[in-house]
Write a protein that holds these residues in place. Sequence first.
Motif, short mmCIF file in Angstrom:
data_model
loop_
_atom_site.label_atom_id
_atom_site.label_comp_id
_atom_site.label_asym_id
_atom_site.label_seq_id
_atom_site.Cartn_x
_atom_site.Cartn_y
_atom_site.Cartn_z
N UNK A 44 0.84 -1.20 0.00
CA UNK A 44 0.00 0.00 0.00
C UNK A 44 0.88 1.24 0.00
N UNK A 45 0.50 2.23 -0.80
CA UNK A 45 1.21 3.50 -0.87
C UNK A 45 0.15 4.60 -0.81
N UNK A 46 -0.01 5.18 0.35
CA UNK A 46 -1.08 6.14 0.61
C UNK A 46 -2.41 5.49 0.25
N UNK A 47 -3.18 6.03 -0.70
CA UNK A 47 -4.47 5.41 -1.02
C UNK A 47 -4.38 4.45 -2.21
N UNK A 48 -3.17 4.13 -2.64
CA UNK A 48 -2.97 3.25 -3.79
C UNK A 48 -2.58 1.85 -3.32
N UNK A 49 -3.08 0.85 -4.02
CA UNK A 49 -2.79 -0.55 -3.70
C UNK A 49 -1.97 -1.16 -4.81
N UNK A 50 -1.01 -2.00 -4.43
CA UNK A 50 -0.19 -2.71 -5.40
C UNK A 50 -1.01 -3.81 -6.08
N UNK A 51 -0.45 -4.35 -7.15
CA UNK A 51 -1.14 -5.39 -7.88
C UNK A 51 -2.18 -4.84 -8.85
N UNK A 52 -2.08 -3.54 -9.14
CA UNK A 52 -3.06 -2.89 -10.00
C UNK A 52 -2.38 -2.02 -11.06
N UNK A 53 -3.16 -1.65 -12.05
CA UNK A 53 -2.73 -0.67 -13.05
C UNK A 53 -3.04 0.71 -12.48
N UNK A 54 -2.01 1.50 -12.27
CA UNK A 54 -2.18 2.83 -11.65
C UNK A 54 -2.25 3.97 -12.67
N UNK A 55 -2.38 3.64 -13.94
CA UNK A 55 -2.38 4.67 -14.98
C UNK A 55 -3.43 5.75 -14.71
N UNK A 56 -4.65 5.36 -14.41
CA UNK A 56 -5.73 6.32 -14.19
C UNK A 56 -5.57 7.08 -12.87
N UNK A 57 -4.91 6.46 -11.90
CA UNK A 57 -4.79 7.07 -10.57
C UNK A 57 -3.68 8.11 -10.47
N UNK A 58 -2.73 8.10 -11.40
CA UNK A 58 -1.58 8.99 -11.28
C UNK A 58 -1.96 10.46 -11.32
#
Length: 78
Positions: A44-58
């Motif tokens: 976990x990195x702040x409100x982001x979770x690993x194992x996912x595509x973070x393209x939209x969250x950046x």
Amino acid sequence: MTELPAYTRSQLALRNGQDKPQIWVAYQGLIYDVTASRLWHNGKHYEHWAGQDLTEELSGAPHTEEVFGRFTVIGVLK
């Protein structure tokens, strides 16, 4: 140059720091190994979770995509 292995979203999801010891994230079709980063402890990195595509969250992050330059690309997202 060696071709990178391709992983499905299901395979990526298992590298969340919980199911397997690896911690991976995807961004713009590339998969990065963030296992060694203290900022991704337990997947976990702040409100982001690993194992996912973070393209939209950046877009909501306080940093740019240049942050991915710190990590090793280990594959591509199918």
